[in-house]
Design a protein around this motif. Structure first.
Motif, PDB file in Angstrom:
ATOM      1  N   THR A 215      25.048  -4.324 -19.050  1.00 60.09           N
ATOM      2  CA  THR A 215      23.936  -4.069 -19.611  1.00 60.09           C
ATOM      3  C   THR A 215      24.164  -3.130 -20.886  1.00 60.09           C
ATOM      4  O   THR A 215      24.820  -2.194 -21.011  1.00 60.09           O
ATOM      5  CB  THR A 215      22.907  -2.912 -18.625  1.00 60.09           C
ATOM      6  N   LEU A 216      23.577  -3.585 -22.097  1.00 60.81           N
ATOM      7  CA  LEU A 216      23.634  -2.864 -23.395  1.00 60.81           C
ATOM      8  C   LEU A 216      22.094  -2.637 -23.627  1.00 60.81           C
ATOM      9  O   LEU A 216      21.495  -3.710 -24.193  1.00 60.81           O
ATOM     10  CB  LEU A 216      24.361  -3.763 -24.226  1.00 60.81           C
ATOM     11  N   TYR A 217      21.593  -1.417 -23.457  1.00 57.99           N
ATOM     12  CA  TYR A 217      20.480  -1.299 -23.628  1.00 57.99           C
ATOM     13  C   TYR A 217      19.988  -1.229 -25.113  1.00 57.99           C
ATOM     14  O   TYR A 217      21.107  -0.628 -25.755  1.00 57.99           O
ATOM     15  CB  TYR A 217      20.037   0.290 -23.063  1.00 57.99           C
ATOM     16  N   ASP A 218      18.786  -1.408 -25.658  1.00 62.93           N
ATOM     17  CA  ASP A 218      18.783  -1.368 -26.927  1.00 62.93           C
ATOM     18  C   ASP A 218      18.654   0.324 -27.397  1.00 62.93           C
ATOM     19  O   ASP A 218      18.046   0.894 -26.413  1.00 62.93           O
ATOM     20  CB  ASP A 218      17.332  -1.988 -27.257  1.00 62.93           C
ATOM     21  N   LYS A 219      19.152   0.553 -28.320  1.00 65.15           N
ATOM     22  CA  LYS A 219      19.366   1.987 -28.911  1.00 65.15           C
ATOM     23  C   LYS A 219      18.943   1.902 -30.295  1.00 65.15           C
ATOM     24  O   LYS A 219      19.100   0.846 -31.347  1.00 65.15           O
ATOM     25  CB  LYS A 219      20.655   2.491 -28.625  1.00 65.15           C
ATOM     26  N   PRO A 220      17.978   2.977 -30.720  1.00 68.77           N
ATOM     27  CA  PRO A 220      17.691   3.141 -32.104  1.00 68.77           C
ATOM     28  C   PRO A 220      19.053   3.273 -33.331  1.00 68.77           C
ATOM     29  O   PRO A 220      19.994   3.887 -32.690  1.00 68.77           O
ATOM     30  CB  PRO A 220      16.904   4.236 -32.092  1.00 68.77           C
ATOM     31  N   LEU A 366       1.491   8.604 -32.842  1.00 64.45           N
ATOM     32  CA  LEU A 366       1.401   7.998 -31.712  1.00 64.45           C
ATOM     33  C   LEU A 366       1.878   6.379 -32.041  1.00 64.45           C
ATOM     34  O   LEU A 366       1.098   5.866 -33.110  1.00 64.45           O
ATOM     35  CB  LEU A 366       0.172   8.176 -31.019  1.00 64.45           C
ATOM     36  N   GLY A 367       2.532   6.088 -31.025  1.00 68.77           N
ATOM     37  CA  GLY A 367       2.831   4.340 -30.979  1.00 68.77           C
ATOM     38  C   GLY A 367       2.187   3.975 -29.940  1.00 68.77           C
ATOM     39  O   GLY A 367       2.056   4.655 -28.918  1.00 68.77           O
ATOM     40  N   VAL A 368       1.771   2.541 -30.003  1.00 69.83           N
ATOM     41  CA  VAL A 368       1.210   1.841 -28.835  1.00 69.83           C
ATOM     42  C   VAL A 368       1.894   0.620 -28.644  1.00 69.83           C
ATOM     43  O   VAL A 368       2.114  -0.211 -29.759  1.00 69.83           O
ATOM     44  CB  VAL A 368      -0.279   1.688 -29.161  1.00 69.83           C
ATOM     45  N   CYS A 369       2.341   0.215 -27.418  1.00 70.18           N
ATOM     46  CA  CYS A 369       2.835  -0.850 -27.310  1.00 70.18           C
ATOM     47  C   CYS A 369       2.110  -1.771 -26.274  1.00 70.18           C
ATOM     48  O   CYS A 369       1.938  -1.450 -25.131  1.00 70.18           O
ATOM     49  CB  CYS A 369       4.297  -0.749 -26.448  1.00 70.18           C
ATOM     50  N   LEU A 370       1.951  -3.078 -26.710  1.00 69.60           N
ATOM     51  CA  LEU A 370       1.227  -4.069 -25.997  1.00 69.60           C
ATOM     52  C   LEU A 370       2.203  -5.208 -25.061  1.00 69.60           C
ATOM     53  O   LEU A 370       1.689  -6.089 -24.712  1.00 69.60           O
ATOM     54  CB  LEU A 370       0.144  -4.519 -26.749  1.00 69.60           C
ATOM     55  N   HIS A 371       3.361  -4.802 -25.435  1.00 70.84           N
ATOM     56  CA  HIS A 371       4.469  -5.929 -25.015  1.00 70.84           C
ATOM     57  C   HIS A 371       4.268  -5.947 -23.558  1.00 70.84           C
ATOM     58  O   HIS A 371       4.555  -5.110 -22.749  1.00 70.84           O
ATOM     59  CB  HIS A 371       5.922  -5.579 -25.382  1.00 70.84           C
ATOM     60  N   LYS A 372       4.182  -7.299 -23.061  1.00 67.85           N
ATOM     61  CA  LYS A 372       4.392  -7.578 -21.599  1.00 67.85           C
ATOM     62  C   LYS A 372       5.240  -8.599 -21.256  1.00 67.85           C
ATOM     63  O   LYS A 372       5.175  -9.608 -21.843  1.00 67.85           O
ATOM     64  CB  LYS A 372       3.028  -8.236 -21.086  1.00 67.85           C
ATOM     65  N   SER A 373       6.479  -8.245 -20.778  1.00 65.01           N
ATOM     66  CA  SER A 373       7.580  -9.280 -20.592  1.00 65.01           C
ATOM     67  C   SER A 373       7.346 -10.264 -19.763  1.00 65.01           C
ATOM     68  O   SER A 373       6.743 -10.433 -18.882  1.00 65.01           O
ATOM     69  CB  SER A 373       8.730  -8.597 -20.141  1.00 65.01           C
ATOM     70  N   SER A 374       7.676 -11.694 -20.623  1.00 61.95           N
ATOM     71  CA  SER A 374       7.394 -12.735 -19.880  1.00 61.95           C
ATOM     72  C   SER A 374       8.090 -13.036 -18.625  1.00 61.95           C
ATOM     73  O   SER A 374       7.603 -13.747 -17.537  1.00 61.95           O
ATOM     74  CB  SER A 374       7.730 -13.980 -20.716  1.00 61.95           C
ATOM     75  N   SER A 375       9.139 -12.187 -18.552  1.00 59.95           N
ATOM     76  CA  SER A 375       9.808 -12.342 -17.210  1.00 59.95           C
ATOM     77  C   SER A 375       9.936 -11.020 -16.197  1.00 59.95           C
ATOM     78  O   SER A 375      10.191 -11.204 -15.354  1.00 59.95           O
ATOM     79  CB  SER A 375      11.681 -12.444 -17.686  1.00 59.95           C
ATOM     80  N   GLY A 376       9.413 -10.069 -17.070  1.00 63.67           N
ATOM     81  CA  GLY A 376       9.314  -8.770 -16.496  1.00 63.67           C
ATOM     82  C   GLY A 376      10.859  -8.052 -16.224  1.00 63.67           C
ATOM     83  O   GLY A 376      10.999  -6.914 -15.542  1.00 63.67           O
ATOM     84  N   LEU A 377      11.848  -8.635 -17.236  1.00 66.12           N
ATOM     85  CA  LEU A 377      13.184  -8.195 -17.093  1.00 66.12           C
ATOM     86  C   LEU A 377      13.435  -7.727 -18.486  1.00 66.12           C
ATOM     87  O   LEU A 377      14.561  -7.170 -18.505  1.00 66.12           O
ATOM     88  CB  LEU A 377      13.841  -9.218 -16.702  1.00 66.12           C
ATOM     89  N   ASP A 378      12.830  -7.749 -19.487  1.00 70.09           N
ATOM     90  CA  ASP A 378      13.110  -6.998 -20.717  1.00 70.09           C
ATOM     91  C   ASP A 378      12.437  -6.064 -21.204  1.00 70.09           C
ATOM     92  O   ASP A 378      11.425  -5.701 -20.733  1.00 70.09           O
ATOM     93  CB  ASP A 378      13.362  -8.106 -21.778  1.00 70.09           C
ATOM     94  N   LEU A 379      12.863  -5.121 -22.148  1.00 63.69           N
ATOM     95  CA  LEU A 379      12.327  -4.105 -22.574  1.00 63.69           C
ATOM     96  C   LEU A 379      11.704  -4.096 -23.963  1.00 63.69           C
ATOM     97  O   LEU A 379      12.737  -4.655 -24.996  1.00 63.69           O
ATOM     98  CB  LEU A 379      12.909  -2.590 -22.484  1.00 63.69           C
ATOM     99  N   PRO A 380      10.602  -3.366 -24.498  1.00 61.52           N
ATOM    100  CA  PRO A 380      10.253  -3.529 -25.986  1.00 61.52           C
ATOM    101  C   PRO A 380      11.233  -2.557 -26.705  1.00 61.52           C
ATOM    102  O   PRO A 380      11.335  -1.502 -26.639  1.00 61.52           O
ATOM    103  CB  PRO A 380       8.914  -3.357 -25.794  1.00 61.52           C
ATOM    104  N   MET A 381      11.833  -3.412 -28.075  1.00 58.65           N
ATOM    105  CA  MET A 381      12.497  -2.712 -28.752  1.00 58.65           C
ATOM    106  C   MET A 381      11.880  -1.978 -29.603  1.00 58.65           C
ATOM    107  O   MET A 381      12.396  -0.522 -30.177  1.00 58.65           O
ATOM    108  CB  MET A 381      13.439  -3.663 -29.852  1.00 58.65           C
ATOM    109  N   LEU A 404      12.568   2.647 -19.348  1.00 55.26           N
ATOM    110  CA  LEU A 404      12.444   3.225 -20.719  1.00 55.26           C
ATOM    111  C   LEU A 404      11.520   4.201 -20.817  1.00 55.26           C
ATOM    112  O   LEU A 404      11.866   5.569 -21.368  1.00 55.26           O
ATOM    113  CB  LEU A 404      12.262   2.066 -21.808  1.00 55.26           C
ATOM    114  N   VAL A 405      10.331   3.980 -20.524  1.00 55.49           N
ATOM    115  CA  VAL A 405       9.074   5.030 -20.534  1.00 55.49           C
ATOM    116  C   VAL A 405       9.000   5.690 -19.351  1.00 55.49           C
ATOM    117  O   VAL A 405       8.841   5.040 -18.294  1.00 55.49           O
ATOM    118  CB  VAL A 405       7.658   4.064 -21.092  1.00 55.49           C
ATOM    119  N   LYS A 406       9.153   6.972 -19.559  1.00 59.74           N
ATOM    120  CA  LYS A 406       8.927   8.068 -18.254  1.00 59.74           C
ATOM    121  C   LYS A 406       7.499   8.682 -18.650  1.00 59.74           C
ATOM    122  O   LYS A 406       7.241   9.368 -19.301  1.00 59.74           O
ATOM    123  CB  LYS A 406       9.855   9.141 -18.206  1.00 59.74           C
TER     124      LYS A 406
END
Length: 466
Positions: A215-220, A366-381, A404-406
């Motif tokens: 696992t290599l999490y996306d990081k900024p 404020l940021g808004v994210c509408l990403h819904k993973s097609s597999s349920g297994l990835d996170l929005p960069m 990612l989001v708490k």
């Protein structure tokens, strides 16, 4: 006819023999490429930030990098300025419009395979080829063949599953989707190393595909950070030249715009310093590739609810909503946006240069994210980048988002437009006072001091490269 056919066969054999000899000479000349890595994506390099980060990390450790993909949009300036990174463009194939759709798709895959293989055999011999998946059809098989030729090692970076992305358009039971699923599992096992973006994907790869991944999490990246006020003002003034929401609200065709004031900032006449406007609107930002895995009607309905709250007398600020990105559904959603007639909300959908995007994130409220993973297994960069800028986020729920989001710590998770509208109301009540959830989320993000990409990459990927 027989003589003519024999001559044709001899000519074809001569061409194949000449090509094989040329490739063998290239292979011999290019031997000893231990310091070279090919980073490849069968997509737009400018919109593949993670692969650009890989290339920059490799270059930072003294590797020569061939960064291979489509050049539809400009990569980040750090990539262009690096003396160790060479861009290897692959011609983008526009869709064939003749014959049945299945035939068109097959032709497209075949042509892409030939283009990609040709591009990979033109570069100097790499010791590793690092491939993004998806898209993996035909990229995984082609890259595996190139690795056989170069005697290189194949690393697949699993961002998602290609077949689940295809299922958004065709449905999970479509023959093409089933073929893509079989293909991905079969050829994915031929890799030497595998990276993935979540622990949930790591487990799924092992359980369902017998693929061992790290696992290599996306990081900024380091340039995702809070933007100083002076830079905010310069960015707003630049955007105001093309986008009305960034101009002060009193500016009309009959009133001149001095250029000393934006919708959010102004120059203090007494000392020449930039300050935030006391009547500024709240700045909400979202980014997207305008694809089927993001339903922006959810945000538009939430904005309608926000407008209704203001009309009912709730003390909320006017809102500027910026949605950045390019993609196939942009025109469709722009059509929906043009039908909305808000009094207190302005929406614009710009395409930002790579250097301006982190500046805008670092300036937003404020940021808004509408990403819904097609597999349920990835996170929005995009959320990773927002957190790098200490920007709180409202994100739509899916299975592994909690990695990612708490909820109630660094942002909020919502399930529908009504819940998002209620969250916007709660977060922007009495804006721009510092008290409240929005301020506490930002404080939590500042305090967490998360790893940046370079540190995470050095810990995770560098050991794989020996």
């Amino acid at each position: 006819m027989a003589v003519g056919g024999g001559v044709l066969v001899l000519l074809l054999a001569a061409v194949v023999a000449a090509l094989a000899a040329w490739l063998w000479r290239r292979r011999q000349v290019a031997a000893g490429g231990a310091g070279r890595v090919c980073v490849a994506v069968l997509g737009d390099l400018g919109r593949s930030p993670r692969m650009q980060y890989h290339a920059l990390s490799l270059a930072r450790h003294g590797r020569d990098v061939a960064l291979l993909g489509y050049l539809q949009s400009r990569p980040h300036g750090d990539v262009l300025r690096s003396g160790r990174i060479r861009l290897v463009p692959v011609s983008d194939l526009w869709g064939l419009r003749v014959g049945p759709k299945l035939f068109q798709y097959v032709v497209k895959v075949v042509v892409q395979a030939v283009q990609l293989l040709y591009a990979m055999l033109k570069i100097d011999q790499p010791s590793y080829i690092l491939l993004q998946n998806p898209p993996g059809l035909p990229a995984i098989a082609v890259t595996w063949l190139a690795c056989l030729f170069w005697r290189s090692k194949l690393i697949i970076d699993w961002h998602n599953y290609g077949y689940t992305v295809m299922s958004l358009t065709h449905g999970r039971n479509h023959p093409l989707v089933q073929i893509a699923k079989w293909y991905e599992k079969l050829f994915g096992r031929l890799s030497d190393y595998n990276l993935c973006v979540t622990n949930a994907m790591k487990e799924d790869l092992w359980v369902n595909c017998s693929i061992k991944a790290v696992t290599l999490y996306d990081k900024p990246a380091a340039y995702f950070k809070e933007t100083p006020l002076e830079l905010q003002h310069r960015l707003y003034m630049k955007l105001a030249e093309d986008y009305e929401p960034f101009k002060p609200r009193y500016v009309t065709e009959s009133v001149s715009w001095s250029g000393e004031k934006s919708a959010f900032t102004e120059v203090d006449e007494s000392n020449g310093h930039v300050k935030k406007s006391g009547t500024r609107p709240a700045l909400l930002i979202s980014s997207t590739s305008w694809t089927e895995d993001e339903d922006f009607s959810v945000l538009l309905k939430a904005l309608e609810g926000y407008e209704q709250y203001i009309n009912e007398g709730v003390k909320l600020p006017p809102l500027v909503c910026v949605i950045t990105g390019k993609g196939p559904l942009k025109d469709y959603y722009n059509g929906l946006i043009n039908k909305l007639h808000f009094k207190h909300i302005q929406i614009c959908t710009p395409w930002l240069e790579a250097e301006d995007y982190p500046l805008l994130l670092g300036s937003a409220d404020l940021g808004v994210c509408l990403h819904k993973s097609s597999s349920g297994l990835d996170l929005p960069m995009k959320v990773v980048d927002m957190f790098g800028c200490c920007l709180p986020v409202c994100a739509i729920h899916f299975e592994c988002l909690h990695e990612l989001v708490k909820h109630n710590e660094n942002g909020l998770i919502f399930r529908d437009s009504d819940e998002l509208a209620a969250q916007l109301k709660m977060l922007f009540l009495e804006f721009p006072t510092l008290e409240g959830k929005l301020h506490s989320f930002r404080k939590n993000l500042r305090a967490c001091k998360q790893l940046r990409w370079d540190e995470s990459w050095d810990q995770t990927v560098l050991p794989l490269l020996g």
